[in-house]
Design a protein around this motif. Sequence first.
Motif, PDB file in Angstrom:
ATOM      1  N   ALA A   1       0.829  -1.206   0.000  1.00  0.00           N
ATOM      2  CA  ALA A   1       0.000   0.000   0.000  1.00  0.00           C
ATOM      3  C   ALA A   1       0.869   1.264   0.000  1.00  0.00           C
ATOM      4  O   ALA A   1       0.596   2.219  -0.737  1.00  0.00           O
ATOM      5  N   VAL A   2       1.918   1.273   0.808  1.00  0.00           N
ATOM      6  CA  VAL A   2       2.820   2.432   0.848  1.00  0.00           C
ATOM      7  C   VAL A   2       3.525   2.602  -0.497  1.00  0.00           C
ATOM      8  O   VAL A   2       3.623   3.719  -1.026  1.00  0.00           O
ATOM      9  N   ASN A   3       4.011   1.522  -1.074  1.00  0.00           N
ATOM     10  CA  ASN A   3       4.693   1.611  -2.368  1.00  0.00           C
ATOM     11  C   ASN A   3       3.757   2.115  -3.462  1.00  0.00           C
ATOM     12  O   ASN A   3       4.151   2.954  -4.285  1.00  0.00           O
ATOM     13  N   LEU A   4       2.541   1.629  -3.504  1.00  0.00           N
ATOM     14  CA  LEU A   4       1.582   2.089  -4.509  1.00  0.00           C
ATOM     15  C   LEU A   4       1.240   3.566  -4.314  1.00  0.00           C
ATOM     16  O   LEU A   4       1.139   4.325  -5.287  1.00  0.00           O
ATOM     17  N   THR A   5       1.080   3.983  -3.067  1.00  0.00           N
ATOM     18  CA  THR A   5       0.783   5.393  -2.786  1.00  0.00           C
ATOM     19  C   THR A   5       1.933   6.284  -3.235  1.00  0.00           C
ATOM     20  O   THR A   5       1.725   7.316  -3.887  1.00  0.00           O
TER      21      THR A   5
END
Length: 150
Positions: free
Chosen positions: A23-27
């Motif tokens: 989720a952090v990487n996609l954000t």
Amino acid sequence: MITEIKGWHVLTAFLLAFGVIIAVNLTLAYQAVRTFPGLEVKNSYVASQTFDADRADQVALEWDVSATLVGNELSLIILKDGRAISPKIDEAIFGRATHVGQDQTPDFAFDGKSLRATVIGGEGNWNLRIKARSDDGTLFQQRVIVETKS
């Protein structure tokens, strides 16, 4: 009380940990693409064919360029042989280095010492991307890091 760790506990912890990482990487990837200022040139190969000649012409102008921001007043100083000059400004964009959300087009006026314009500034890293023409028509283009003074 001792609780036994079962397979579903490990699976849940594994999924939660990697779920947060994904989720952090996609954000971060979305934010990087969304705020990217865009292309510098439409076709880098075509631009590279005249780069050396254009650079030599620009260096031959012997202009010393600097910019400062005091409050909301932007000063662009272009010196030729130690004297302030006022070339024709084809394009000027004042903005942040990392995104175009705060880009502004300053309307410069020459006061004998510098080209001045009122902009909406503030603290932080600001750039001024200018394209100016000398009296003989030589294009001068440069990204100037703006020195912020309080």
